[in-house]
Design a protein around this motif. Structure first.
Motif, PDB file in Angstrom:
ATOM      1  N   ALA A 292       0.853  -1.193   0.000  1.00  0.00           N
ATOM      2  CA  ALA A 292       0.000   0.000   0.000  1.00  0.00           C
ATOM      3  C   ALA A 292       0.885   1.238   0.000  1.00  0.00           C
ATOM      4  O   ALA A 292       1.904   1.284   0.700  1.00  0.00           O
ATOM      5  N   ARG A 293       0.481   2.243  -0.779  1.00  0.00           N
ATOM      6  CA  ARG A 293       1.267   3.472  -0.929  1.00  0.00           C
ATOM      7  C   ARG A 293       0.390   4.688  -0.597  1.00  0.00           C
ATOM      8  O   ARG A 293      -0.151   5.336  -1.493  1.00  0.00           O
ATOM      9  N   PRO A 294       0.271   5.031   0.666  1.00  0.00           N
ATOM     10  CA  PRO A 294      -0.662   6.102   1.065  1.00  0.00           C
ATOM     11  C   PRO A 294      -0.212   7.509   0.699  1.00  0.00           C
ATOM     12  O   PRO A 294      -1.035   8.432   0.714  1.00  0.00           O
ATOM     13  N   VAL A 295       1.091   7.728   0.422  1.00  0.00           N
ATOM     14  CA  VAL A 295       1.549   9.096   0.134  1.00  0.00           C
ATOM     15  C   VAL A 295       1.904   9.254  -1.340  1.00  0.00           C
ATOM     16  O   VAL A 295       2.665  10.144  -1.713  1.00  0.00           O
ATOM     17  N   LEU A 296       1.325   8.419  -2.178  1.00  0.00           N
ATOM     18  CA  LEU A 296       1.675   8.415  -3.594  1.00  0.00           C
ATOM     19  C   LEU A 296       1.302   9.714  -4.302  1.00  0.00           C
ATOM     20  O   LEU A 296       1.888  10.055  -5.321  1.00  0.00           O
ATOM     21  N   LYS A 297       0.344  10.452  -3.776  1.00  0.00           N
ATOM     22  CA  LYS A 297      -0.072  11.704  -4.410  1.00  0.00           C
ATOM     23  C   LYS A 297       0.542  12.939  -3.755  1.00  0.00           C
ATOM     24  O   LYS A 297       0.246  14.063  -4.152  1.00  0.00           O
ATOM     25  N   ARG A 298       1.410  12.726  -2.780  1.00  0.00           N
ATOM     26  CA  ARG A 298       2.043  13.851  -2.102  1.00  0.00           C
ATOM     27  C   ARG A 298       3.480  14.029  -2.588  1.00  0.00           C
ATOM     28  O   ARG A 298       4.175  13.059  -2.894  1.00  0.00           O
ATOM     29  N   SER A 299       3.926  15.268  -2.658  1.00  0.00           N
ATOM     30  CA  SER A 299       5.278  15.530  -3.141  1.00  0.00           C
ATOM     31  C   SER A 299       6.300  15.301  -2.033  1.00  0.00           C
ATOM     32  O   SER A 299       5.983  15.348  -0.841  1.00  0.00           O
ATOM     33  N   ARG A 300       7.533  15.078  -2.452  1.00  0.00           N
ATOM     34  CA  ARG A 300       8.624  14.903  -1.483  1.00  0.00           C
ATOM     35  C   ARG A 300       8.813  16.187  -0.672  1.00  0.00           C
ATOM     36  O   ARG A 300       9.052  16.125   0.541  1.00  0.00           O
ATOM     37  N   ALA A 301       8.702  17.331  -1.329  1.00  0.00           N
ATOM     38  CA  ALA A 301       8.860  18.605  -0.622  1.00  0.00           C
ATOM     39  C   ALA A 301       7.792  18.770   0.448  1.00  0.00           C
ATOM     40  O   ALA A 301       8.070  19.245   1.565  1.00  0.00           O
ATOM     41  N   ASP A 302       6.573  18.361   0.156  1.00  0.00           N
ATOM     42  CA  ASP A 302       5.476  18.448   1.108  1.00  0.00           C
ATOM     43  C   ASP A 302       5.763  17.586   2.333  1.00  0.00           C
ATOM     44  O   ASP A 302       5.558  17.995   3.481  1.00  0.00           O
ATOM     45  N   LEU A 303       6.257  16.385   2.103  1.00  0.00           N
ATOM     46  CA  LEU A 303       6.548  15.485   3.214  1.00  0.00           C
ATOM     47  C   LEU A 303       7.704  16.008   4.057  1.00  0.00           C
ATOM     48  O   LEU A 303       7.704  15.866   5.287  1.00  0.00           O
ATOM     49  N   ARG A 304       8.686  16.628   3.411  1.00  0.00           N
ATOM     50  CA  ARG A 304       9.810  17.186   4.173  1.00  0.00           C
ATOM     51  C   ARG A 304       9.361  18.374   5.025  1.00  0.00           C
ATOM     52  O   ARG A 304       9.834  18.551   6.160  1.00  0.00           O
ATOM     53  N   GLU A 305       8.444  19.165   4.505  1.00  0.00           N
ATOM     54  CA  GLU A 305       7.894  20.249   5.304  1.00  0.00           C
ATOM     55  C   GLU A 305       7.162  19.695   6.528  1.00  0.00           C
ATOM     56  O   GLU A 305       7.229  20.269   7.621  1.00  0.00           O
ATOM     57  N   GLU A 306       6.475  18.569   6.319  1.00  0.00           N
ATOM     58  CA  GLU A 306       5.779  17.905   7.427  1.00  0.00           C
ATOM     59  C   GLU A 306       6.770  17.510   8.516  1.00  0.00           C
ATOM     60  O   GLU A 306       6.529  17.734   9.712  1.00  0.00           O
ATOM     61  N   LEU A 307       7.900  16.950   8.133  1.00  0.00           N
ATOM     62  CA  LEU A 307       8.912  16.539   9.105  1.00  0.00           C
ATOM     63  C   LEU A 307       9.545  17.753   9.783  1.00  0.00           C
ATOM     64  O   LEU A 307       9.800  17.725  11.004  1.00  0.00           O
ATOM     65  N   GLU A 308       9.808  18.793   9.021  1.00  0.00           N
ATOM     66  CA  GLU A 308      10.414  19.995   9.608  1.00  0.00           C
ATOM     67  C   GLU A 308       9.500  20.624  10.650  1.00  0.00           C
ATOM     68  O   GLU A 308       9.958  21.098  11.697  1.00  0.00           O
TER      69      GLU A 308
END
Length: 340
Positions: A156-172
Motif C-alpha cells: 500500500a502506498r498512502p503518500v503516492l499523491k504527495r510531493s517529497r517537498a510536502d513530506l519534508r515540510e511535514e517533518l520539519e
C-alpha cells in the motif's frame, strides 16, 4: 487518514511500514502512526540493512530510536548475502519484509513512494518504450512483487499523491531529521539522473501527473474487465490445470490476460515478455492448427474453444505448488476486481 483506511481497511494483523530513514519513509511512519492511534490499529516497522554501505547499521539504529519514541515495534532486517545490483537488493528487501510481516501475522506493507517517484517512473518507462498500461505508474495498492515469499502480502502506498517537498515540510514542522542516502545522488543510477533533469520543472511534473491520473483510471477499468474475465471464463479442473476461454477478448486485453495467467501458472514474479506472449496469443485464437507450446514454465494446449495451462514438470510436482497457483489467481482476481 481516509486513504489509510481505504488501503488498509481489510488488513489483518499489524500493518507493516518500510522505513529507511529517508524523508519519504519517515514522513510515512509519522502519518501511519497517527492513523494507527486514531483507528486502533497496530504497526510494525522494518528497516533493511543491505550491508552495502558501512553507515547502514547506524542508520537502522537511528530509525529504531525514532520508532521507540513512537512506541512502534521495529525490526532491522539484514541481507546476509549482499550483491551490488539494485534489482537484486530490491528483491531481497521485499522478500525479507514480506516474510517478517507474515511472521507477525500481517498482510499489508506500507511504502513511502511519492508523486515525485511517479513522475520519475513515468519518464523512465517512457524511455524504455512502455505502453500506456506501464506509464500509469505505481498503483496505490498492489501485490508484493516477490514470489512465493510475498504470498498473502499487499503493498500500500498512502503518500503516492504527495510531493517529497510536502513530506519534508511535514517533518520539519515536527522537528524530525531524516537521513540522506548518498546513493540518491549517484548519477550511475538512472532514477538519479532523471531526478536531476526534473529539478525545478514543476510545470512538467504537474502535466505528467495529470496525464498519469487519466492512465490510472484507464488501467483500473482494464483490470476490472480482466477480473470479470477471470471470474467468468477461467476455471481449474480436478488436476489443477487452468482452463481458459479466450474468445471475444480484444487483442490488447487478450495479450495482457494471457500473460497474467502464464505468470500465475508458471509461478513467476512477472509475466513473460509481451513480444513472446503476443505471437502465442495470435496462434491460440487463430483457425490454424495448434500442437502445443511452452512459455514461462507453462505447457499450453488448445482443445476446441478452451486453452489449457499447466506447469512444466520441473515446475509442478506437488500439491503445495498447485495451492500457490490457486492462491495467486484468487489474489490477482480480487485485486483487479477491487478497482482501488
Amino acid at each position: 487518514m481516509d486513504l489509510f483506511d481505504r488501503l488498509c481497511g481489510k488488513a489483518t494483523g499489524p500493518v507493516g511500514v518500510a522505513v529507511s530513514g529517508g524523508s519519504d519513509s519517515l514522513a510515512l511512519l509519522i502519518l501511519a502512526h497517527e492513523w494507527a492511534e486514531q483507528s486502533g490499529r497496530a504497526l510494525v516497522a522494518f528497516t533493511v540493512d543491505h550491508r552495502l554501505r558501512p553507515e547502514a547499521a547506524d542508520e537502522a539504529r537511528a530509525v529504531a530510536e525514532i520508532c521507540a519514541g513512537l512506541n512502534v515495534p521495529h525490526q532491522t532486517l539484514v541481507w546476509r548475502a549482499p550483491k551490488g545490483k539494485q534489482a537484486l537488493a530490491r528483491r531481497a528487501r521485499h522478500a525479507m519484509m514480506a516474510e517478517a510481516l507474515r511472521a507477525e501475522g500481517g498482510t499489508h506493507l506500507l511504502l513511502g513512494h511519492t508523486a515525485d517517484d511517479q513522475v520519475e517512473t513515468f519518464l523512465m518507462r517512457a524511455r524504455q518504450g512502455s505502453t500506456w498500461y506501464g506509464l500509469a505508474g505505481m498503483q496505490p495498492i498492489a501485490l508484493s512483487p516477490v514470489w512465493p515469499e510475498g504470498q498473502g502480502v499487499r503493498i500500500a502506498r498512502p503518500v503516492l499523491k504527495r510531493s517529497r517537498a510536502d513530506l519534508r515540510e511535514e517533518l520539519e514542522r515536527r522537528g524530525v531529521d531524516w537521513i540522506d542516502d548518498p546513493s540518491n545522488r549517484n548519477p550511475a543510477y538512472e532514477r538519479v539522473r532523471v531526478r536531476t533533469l526534473l529539478a525545478g520543472q514543476d510545470r512538467l511534473k504537474t502535466r505528467i501527473l495529470a496525464c498519469q491520473a487519466r492512465l490510472q483510471d484507464l488501467r483500473r477499468l482494464e483490470e476490472r474487465l480482466i477480473a470479470h474475465w477471470m471470474r467468468e471464463q477461467v476455471s481449474i479442473d480436478g488436476e489443477g490445470v487452468f482452463q481458459l476461454d479466450l474468445s471475444g477478448l480484444p487483442e490488447e486485453r487478450l495479450i495482457r490476460a494471457l500473460g497474467v495467467m502464464l505468470q500465475i501458472v508458471g509461478g513467476r514474479e512477472t509475466p513473460p515478455r509481451k513480444d513472446a506472449v503476443e505471437p502465442l496469443a495470435m496462434r491460440l485464437t487463430s483457425d490454424e492448427p495448434f500442437s502445443g507450446a511452452t512459455l514461462g514454465g507453462v505447457m499450453i494446449y488448445r482443445n476446441r474453444d478452451h486453452v489449457s495451462l499447466a506447469p512444466e514438470p520441473e515446475v509442478s510436482g506437488d500439491a503445495a505448488e498447485e495451492k500457490l497457483a490457486r492462491a495467486r489467481f484468487a489474489a490477482i482476481r480480487s485485486l483487479y476486481g477491487a478497482g482501488t
